[in-house]
Design a protein around this motif. Structure first.
Motif, PDB file in Angstrom:
ATOM      1  N   HIS A   1     -56.146  24.914 -13.933  1.00  0.00           N
ATOM      2  CA  HIS A   1     -56.256  23.907 -12.871  1.00  0.00           C
ATOM      3  C   HIS A   1     -55.083  23.960 -11.894  1.00  0.00           C
ATOM      4  N   THR A   2     -54.050  24.764 -12.196  1.00  0.00           N
ATOM      5  CA  THR A   2     -52.895  24.872 -11.286  1.00  0.00           C
ATOM      6  C   THR A   2     -53.024  26.085 -10.363  1.00  0.00           C
ATOM      7  N   LEU A   3     -54.163  26.742 -10.346  1.00  0.00           N
ATOM      8  CA  LEU A   3     -54.311  27.989  -9.598  1.00  0.00           C
ATOM      9  C   LEU A   3     -53.956  27.832  -8.120  1.00  0.00           C
ATOM     10  N   SER A   4     -54.422  26.768  -7.486  1.00  0.00           N
ATOM     11  CA  SER A   4     -54.129  26.578  -6.058  1.00  0.00           C
ATOM     12  C   SER A   4     -52.627  26.478  -5.817  1.00  0.00           C
ATOM     13  N   LEU A   5     -51.930  25.817  -6.709  1.00  0.00           N
ATOM     14  CA  LEU A   5     -50.474  25.696  -6.575  1.00  0.00           C
ATOM     15  C   LEU A   5     -49.814  27.054  -6.739  1.00  0.00           C
ATOM     16  N   LEU A   6     -50.226  27.814  -7.743  1.00  0.00           N
ATOM     17  CA  LEU A   6     -49.632  29.131  -7.987  1.00  0.00           C
ATOM     18  C   LEU A   6     -49.897  30.088  -6.825  1.00  0.00           C
ATOM     19  N   GLN A   7     -51.089  29.999  -6.247  1.00  0.00           N
ATOM     20  CA  GLN A   7     -51.401  30.863  -5.104  1.00  0.00           C
ATOM     21  C   GLN A   7     -50.583  30.472  -3.883  1.00  0.00           C
ATOM     22  N   ALA A   8     -50.353  29.175  -3.696  1.00  0.00           N
ATOM     23  CA  ALA A   8     -49.529  28.727  -2.571  1.00  0.00           C
ATOM     24  C   ALA A   8     -48.087  29.193  -2.737  1.00  0.00           C
ATOM     25  N   LEU A   9     -47.582  29.112  -3.961  1.00  0.00           N
ATOM     26  CA  LEU A   9     -46.210  29.538  -4.219  1.00  0.00           C
ATOM     27  C   LEU A   9     -46.043  31.045  -4.023  1.00  0.00           C
ATOM     28  N   SER A  10     -47.042  31.818  -4.438  1.00  0.00           N
ATOM     29  CA  SER A  10     -46.904  33.274  -4.408  1.00  0.00           C
ATOM     30  C   SER A  10     -47.384  33.899  -3.095  1.00  0.00           C
ATOM     31  N   LYS A  11     -47.813  33.087  -2.152  1.00  0.00           N
ATOM     32  CA  LYS A  11     -48.175  33.619  -0.838  1.00  0.00           C
ATOM     33  C   LYS A  11     -46.910  34.099  -0.126  1.00  0.00           C
ATOM     34  N   PRO A  12     -46.966  35.238   0.572  1.00  0.00           N
ATOM     35  CA  PRO A  12     -45.768  35.756   1.239  1.00  0.00           C
ATOM     36  C   PRO A  12     -45.201  34.780   2.258  1.00  0.00           C
ATOM     37  N   GLY A  13     -43.890  34.822   2.427  1.00  0.00           N
ATOM     38  CA  GLY A  13     -43.232  34.030   3.457  1.00  0.00           C
ATOM     39  C   GLY A  13     -42.672  32.719   2.960  1.00  0.00           C
ATOM     40  N   HIS A  14     -41.634  32.243   3.657  1.00  0.00           N
ATOM     41  CA  HIS A  14     -41.005  30.978   3.284  1.00  0.00           C
ATOM     42  C   HIS A  14     -40.823  30.068   4.489  1.00  0.00           C
ATOM     43  N   ILE A  15     -41.253  30.520   5.653  1.00  0.00           N
ATOM     44  CA  ILE A  15     -40.986  29.758   6.873  1.00  0.00           C
ATOM     45  C   ILE A  15     -41.829  28.496   6.935  1.00  0.00           C
ATOM     46  N   GLU A  16     -43.120  28.629   6.583  1.00  0.00           N
ATOM     47  CA  GLU A  16     -44.009  27.471   6.607  1.00  0.00           C
ATOM     48  C   GLU A  16     -43.820  26.643   5.343  1.00  0.00           C
ATOM     49  N   PRO A  17     -43.929  25.314   5.436  1.00  0.00           N
ATOM     50  CA  PRO A  17     -43.821  24.484   4.227  1.00  0.00           C
ATOM     51  C   PRO A  17     -45.001  24.730   3.298  1.00  0.00           C
ATOM     52  N   LEU A  18     -44.820  24.417   2.040  1.00  0.00           N
ATOM     53  CA  LEU A  18     -45.935  24.504   1.103  1.00  0.00           C
ATOM     54  C   LEU A  18     -47.020  23.522   1.552  1.00  0.00           C
ATOM     55  N   PRO A  19     -48.285  23.908   1.489  1.00  0.00           N
ATOM     56  CA  PRO A  19     -49.366  23.057   2.017  1.00  0.00           C
ATOM     57  C   PRO A  19     -49.328  21.651   1.428  1.00  0.00           C
ATOM     58  N   ALA A  20     -49.353  20.651   2.295  1.00  0.00           N
ATOM     59  CA  ALA A  20     -49.242  19.261   1.859  1.00  0.00           C
ATOM     60  C   ALA A  20     -50.365  18.871   0.910  1.00  0.00           C
ATOM     61  N   GLU A  21     -51.579  19.403   1.163  1.00  0.00           N
ATOM     62  CA  GLU A  21     -52.703  19.036   0.308  1.00  0.00           C
ATOM     63  C   GLU A  21     -52.558  19.626  -1.096  1.00  0.00           C
ATOM     64  N   VAL A  22     -51.962  20.813  -1.185  1.00  0.00           N
ATOM     65  CA  VAL A  22     -51.742  21.439  -2.494  1.00  0.00           C
ATOM     66  C   VAL A  22     -50.681  20.668  -3.273  1.00  0.00           C
ATOM     67  N   ILE A  23     -49.611  20.274  -2.585  1.00  0.00           N
ATOM     68  CA  ILE A  23     -48.536  19.512  -3.250  1.00  0.00           C
ATOM     69  C   ILE A  23     -49.059  18.146  -3.677  1.00  0.00           C
ATOM     70  N   ALA A  24     -49.850  17.497  -2.805  1.00  0.00           N
ATOM     71  CA  ALA A  24     -50.402  16.180  -3.144  1.00  0.00           C
ATOM     72  C   ALA A  24     -51.279  16.268  -4.388  1.00  0.00           C
ATOM     73  N   ALA A  25     -52.102  17.318  -4.465  1.00  0.00           N
ATOM     74  CA  ALA A  25     -52.965  17.493  -5.634  1.00  0.00           C
ATOM     75  C   ALA A  25     -52.130  17.766  -6.884  1.00  0.00           C
ATOM     76  N   ALA A  26     -51.065  18.543  -6.744  1.00  0.00           N
ATOM     77  CA  ALA A  26     -50.209  18.861  -7.886  1.00  0.00           C
ATOM     78  C   ALA A  26     -49.531  17.608  -8.434  1.00  0.00           C
ATOM     79  N   LEU A  27     -49.169  16.703  -7.559  1.00  0.00           N
ATOM     80  CA  LEU A  27     -48.464  15.494  -7.993  1.00  0.00           C
ATOM     81  C   LEU A  27     -49.376  14.527  -8.744  1.00  0.00           C
ATOM     82  N   THR A  28     -50.680  14.739  -8.648  1.00  0.00           N
ATOM     83  CA  THR A  28     -51.608  13.890  -9.412  1.00  0.00           C
ATOM     84  C   THR A  28     -51.895  14.477 -10.793  1.00  0.00           C
ATOM     85  N   ASP A  29     -51.359  15.649 -11.055  1.00  0.00           N
ATOM     86  CA  ASP A  29     -51.561  16.332 -12.335  1.00  0.00           C
ATOM     87  C   ASP A  29     -50.200  16.510 -12.992  1.00  0.00           C
TER      88      ASP A  29
END
Length: 391
Positions: A344-372
């Protein structure tokens, strides 16, 4: 800032099929215009920093004697340089300059965990680092100025090299192709191909290199990890005790037993996967852990509070992530560490492992992670490791 470095008609699938790790390819910029994301003066400034790996290479007028110096350098070092025939090389500039890191976005058809760094070289007229070959793939993006590249023979560990200068230069270079590259042109070179690039006027080159651990590193690394699972009680025993034909002979069944032991020790996909994941995400130039120590998070609540107050979560420049899926579970690899995770953490892991650091981590992915709770705790662990930052 250059939006893209690969031409619109560049066929990634064809490149992977016909060129990747097979043969060189010159990719002309065409209508693309390349804007250098860093100036030579800024590059020299980075070379003066103790945390940055840098080198100065000077060559004589006859182009047959090279001198290497390693940084950090001082302003006086640059003032004393001649007007021509030297090169400044600075490693991992993508870790320090966001616009250089952005150059990597076009190379997302290669797994992000394969990317090593972006090394930048600034060469004055006739400056070069000598004829050589590398053990890894590299894309050489031409910035300002122009450079003449000669491409030669395929090399390996038996190829004679001269390393008295500290550089492993080919004793015999046999060029069979030659190109002059201009701003925005990209020269791809697979491992083992001899090459020799000489600046024609002052020139900047951006080298996108890829990690390629040797078989020796792979075997020794896996064995080292396997050794950590053993204890002193595990020792050699005779498989089939019997009277020896001769007291000095090592019988075949003893060797067979040892072969079986070594095979059993390394026939462990879990161990190999974890070693590889940790190795490929280990930072090349780790940041000082003390810089992050005072910003540790002690709970999920503290992370939520900061985000609710407007803080944004970013990946730290230079942080490396990858993940793997096996047996209906996931593992996250972050800067050389391994974290078990649920599917169930796949979306978070994919966001973390996406190339680049300039853009913030997607707000919707972080919001979903904080509910788990599991996903949120994973975020806390990775943050406290120093791979993420709140801004």
């Amino acid at each position: 800032m250059t939006e893209t470095v690969l031409p619109e008609d560049f066929d990634r699938q064809t490149f992977l099929r016909d060129y990747w790790q097979k043969k060189p390819l010159l990719i002309r910029a065409g209508s693309l215009s390349f804007i250098d994301p860093i100036t030579p003066e800024e590059l020299a400034g980075l070379a003066c920093e103790s945390a940055v790996e840098s080198r100065l290479i000077q060559v004589n007028e006859q182009q047959n004697d090279w001198q290497l110096r390693c940084g950090p350098f001082s302003e006086q070092d640059f003032i004393s340089l001649p007007e021509s025939r030297y090169s400044l090389l600075v490693q991992a500039v993508d870790q320090w300059v966001d616009d250089v890191s952005a150059l990597l976005q076009d190379f997302d058809f290669i797994p992000a965990w394969r990317v090593d760094d972006v090394m930048i070289s600034y060469a004055t007229d006739q400056g070069n680092v000598g004829p050589h070959f590398d053990y890894y793939d590299v894309f050489l993006i031409q910035g300002q100025g122009q450079k003449r590249w000669q491409i030669g023979q395929r090399c390996d560990h038996t190829t004679p090299v001269d390393d008295h200068s500290g550089l492993k230069l080919l004793r015999e270079f046999k060029p069979d192709q030659e190109w002059t590259v201009y701003p925005g042109d990209i020269l791809y070179l697979p491992p083992g191909i001899a090459h020799y690039g000489v600046a024609e006027g002052n020139a900047m080159t951006y080298s996108v290199g890829f990690r390629a651990p040797s078989w020796a590193e792979i075997v020794s690394g896996v064995i080292d990890d396997a050794i950590d699972t053993l204890h002193e009680d595990q020792r050699y025993t005779d498989a089939h005790p019997r009277l020896p034909m001769h007291s000095g002979e090592i019988p075949a069944d003893a060797v067979t037993q040892l072969q079986s032991l070594v095979h059993q020790l390394t026939d462990n996909p879990e161990l190999i996967r974890r070693w590889f994941g940790k190795t490929m995400t280990r930072p090349k130039y780790p940041l000082d852990p003390q810089e992050h120590a005072e910003h540790q998070l002690d709970s999920i609540r503290s992370l939520k509070t900061q985000l609710e107050q407007g803080a944004i979560l970013y990946k730290v420049p230079g942080a490396r992530f990858a993940y793997s899926c096996h047996d209906n579970s996931l593992e996250l690899f972050a800067d050389g560490e391994c974290y078990p995770a649920g599917l169930h953490t796949l979306s978070l892991l994919q966001a973390l492992s996406k190339p680049g650091h300039i853009e913030p981590l997607p707000a919707e992915v972080i919001a979903a992670a904080l509910t788990d709770e599991d996903a949120a705790q994973l975020l806390i662990s990775v943050y406290n490791q120093g791979c993420l930052v709140l801004d």
